[in-house]
Enzyme design. Structure first.
Site, PDB file in Angstrom:
ATOM      1  N   HIS A  31      51.369   8.021  65.747  1.00  0.00           N
ATOM      2  CA  HIS A  31      50.079   8.387  65.174  1.00  0.00           C
ATOM      3  C   HIS A  31      49.010   8.462  66.269  1.00  0.00           C
ATOM      4  O   HIS A  31      49.050   7.715  67.246  1.00  0.00           O
ATOM      5  CB  HIS A  31      49.653   7.364  64.117  1.00  0.00           C
ATOM      6  CG  HIS A  31      50.614   7.240  62.968  1.00  0.00           C
ATOM      7  ND1 HIS A  31      51.592   6.263  62.927  1.00  0.00           N
ATOM      8  CD2 HIS A  31      50.752   7.978  61.847  1.00  0.00           C
ATOM      9  CE1 HIS A  31      52.293   6.398  61.802  1.00  0.00           C
ATOM     10  NE2 HIS A  31      51.806   7.427  61.139  1.00  0.00           N
ATOM     11  N   HIS A  32      48.055   9.330  66.062  1.00  0.00           N
ATOM     12  CA  HIS A  32      46.965   9.510  67.027  1.00  0.00           C
ATOM     13  C   HIS A  32      46.151   8.224  67.170  1.00  0.00           C
ATOM     14  O   HIS A  32      45.803   7.574  66.181  1.00  0.00           O
ATOM     15  CB  HIS A  32      46.059  10.652  66.545  1.00  0.00           C
ATOM     16  CG  HIS A  32      44.854  10.873  67.389  1.00  0.00           C
ATOM     17  ND1 HIS A  32      43.580  11.005  66.886  1.00  0.00           N
ATOM     18  CD2 HIS A  32      44.734  10.976  68.737  1.00  0.00           C
ATOM     19  CE1 HIS A  32      42.731  11.195  67.870  1.00  0.00           C
ATOM     20  NE2 HIS A  32      43.393  11.188  69.009  1.00  0.00           N
ATOM     21  N   GLY A  33      45.826   7.851  68.405  1.00  0.00           N
ATOM     22  CA  GLY A  33      45.028   6.657  68.660  1.00  0.00           C
ATOM     23  C   GLY A  33      43.551   6.916  68.460  1.00  0.00           C
ATOM     24  O   GLY A  33      42.746   6.825  69.400  1.00  0.00           O
ATOM     25  N   THR A  52      43.830  13.653  62.953  1.00  0.00           N
ATOM     26  CA  THR A  52      43.055  14.016  64.147  1.00  0.00           C
ATOM     27  C   THR A  52      43.991  14.082  65.348  1.00  0.00           C
ATOM     28  O   THR A  52      45.162  13.730  65.274  1.00  0.00           O
ATOM     29  CB  THR A  52      41.959  12.978  64.417  1.00  0.00           C
ATOM     30  OG1 THR A  52      42.570  11.666  64.506  1.00  0.00           O
ATOM     31  CG2 THR A  52      40.930  12.955  63.300  1.00  0.00           C
TER      32      THR A  52
END
Length: 474
Positions: A214-216, A246
């Site tokens: 998952h995007h940080g 995102t």
């Protein structure tokens, strides 16, 4: 023994009991043997510190929730069964203080986090600050849980700042989605941001790398407008079809060129099915470009294990070896390195990855026997008796097709190369001394008193030193 006649209740002829001294001695002997057989010694030329707190493992998000703090128990059991702790400085982490948490989080949010009423497991309705519901449930001991994993990351960062460690590890940390005043994605307190803020007191530039599936987004948002932190997130991206929605390639920082943070957010959006070869090549290529351009003096690597094949939420074909290769590459840069955990929702895979990456940190990965030791607690939970199961064993069915074309991967690298052209090294900044840690002074005094006492009992000292992975000090 009387057995229950109830078919639902399962009883064992030998119920689990607390281990006595004799059992502990036998286990210690087996661990010592593993230390010798796997060539585990303290690294030469650098120091590794491991920060953990067994109390974190006892918390429970709910029966159906993907996040299982018990995965830390499984990882710790594997690390210590191999005897890797003998190659590190090990610390039982403390809870972060409220003042430390307020370095990033708002006062109102922390108040609510501490006083929120425990919700029933099937409560699907989020409450204030996005707490509650199925995403970030309010469970018993929530504030203590957050304080403990945050405290471990803060302490680990301070070990790097004080030159007491070159690599610091906190597998309980890495909760990268939490915002300043909002819980998100199973994350309540953003320990990564708190750790980086500690590092920035001593280091002019910090490179944050995120290999979670998952995007940080939480870390990226926190340092959106600074040129002292560069964030690099390698993740799955499918718009709003995949959380958090995102992290597309064009998200590079503030649009205003006058903003110091412009171009300092690097995002690598990937599709399902990427394999070890492609993933590791992409990682090494982009990280090297970022290091060459940004010249960080410290690196924080979030090792989210949901990017592994077979994860409950992830859809990549990355194996333990490929995931570990990212850690090995960052270590090879010889820049102070903080390793934190993150996602990972198939506990046996998480434990394998973090144990392997611990072995890389202390430099025994080349000599480590991949067969999981027979005395490892909960060994049956690993299903396969090796830390490197094949892709076919992990997925049972056929691996997912790789939807990342070679052309698309080259386009990503080309785009990031162009983005980095606009990045200038951060200006020189005034450094701040870290306040002395009274706990460390207390430990030093206690250690000195203990050593003086042991001088009068040399036999007891010899027995104790046999459990260390260093030459005896007779």
């Amino acid at each position: 023994m009387v057995y229950s006649t109830n078919s639902i209740v399962q009883e064992y002829a030998h119920p689990l009991l607390l281990q006595g001294d004799s059992e502990n001695i036998k286990l210690l002997a087996k661990v010592k043997e593993e230390i010798l057989n796997n060539g585990i010694t303290r690294p030469v030329g650098y120091t590794v510190s491991w920060h953990s707190n067994p109390e974190i493992e006892k918390h429970h998000f709910g029966h159906a929730h993907p996040m299982k703090p018990w995965r830390l128990t499984l990882a710790k059991s594997l690390i210590m069964s191999y005897g890797m702790h003998a190659g590190m400085d090990t610390y039982v982490s403390r809870q972060a203080t409220r003042e430390e948490l307020m370095d990033f989080h708002s006062d109102d949010y922390l108040d609510y986090l501490k006083t929120a009423k425990v919700a029933i497991p099937d409560d699907e309705y989020p409450k204030d600050f996005n707490l509650g519901g199925s995403d970030c449930p309010i469970f018993e001991g929530l504030f203590n849980y957050c304080s403990m994993y945050a405290g471990a990351s803060v302490d680990a960062a301070r070990k790097l700042c004080n030159n007491q460690a070159d690599i610091a590890i906190n597998w309980s940390g890495g909760l990268h989605h939490a915002k300043k005043a909002e819980a998100s994605g199973f994350c309540y307190v953003n320990d990564i941001v708190l750790a980086i803020l500690q590092l920035l007191r001593q280091h002019p530039r910090v490179l944050y790398i995120d290999i979670d599936v998952h995007h940080g987004d939480g870390v990226e948002e926190a340092f959106w407008s600074t040129d002292r932190v560069m964030t690099l997130s390698i993740h799955k991206y499918d718009g709003m079809n995949f959380f958090p929605g995102t992290g597309d390639l064009d998200r590079t920082g503030p649009d205003d060129e006058a903003n110091p943070g412009a171009h300092h957010a690097i995002n690598v959006p990937l599709a399902d099915g990427i394999d070890d070869e492609q993933y590791v090549w992409l990682f090494k290529t982009i990280v090297q470009m970022c290091v060459d351009r940004f010249q960080p003096t410290a690196i924080v690597l979030q090792c989210g294990a949901d990017s592994l094949a077979g994860d409950r939420l992830g859809r990549f074909n990355v194996q333990v070896q490929g995931h570990g290769a990212c850690v090995a590459f960052c270590k090879s840069l010889k820049i102070p390195l903080l390793l934190v955990g993150g996602g990972g929702y198939t506990p046996r895979n998480v434990a394998r990855a973090w144990a392997h990456e611990t072995s890389i940190a202390i430099g025994c990965d080349a000599t480590l026997n991949p067969t999981i030791p027979m005395h490892t607690p909960y060994r049956s939970h690993f299903r396969h008796n090796t830390i490197f199961p094949t892709l076919q064993e992990i997925l049972t069915d056929h691996p997912r097709p790789n939807k990342n074309s070679e052309k698309r991967v080259r386009e990503i690298v080309s785009s990031i190369t162009e983005q980095l052209r606009f990045v200038n090294c951060a200006p020189s900044v005034q450094m701040t001394n870290i306040p002395p840690d009274l706990t460390a002074y207390k430990e030093d005094v206690e250690d000195r008193l203990r050593e003086e006492k042991e001088e009068f009992n040399k036999e007891a000292r010899r027995v104790k030193e046999q459990g260390l992975g260093v030459p005896m000090e007779y």
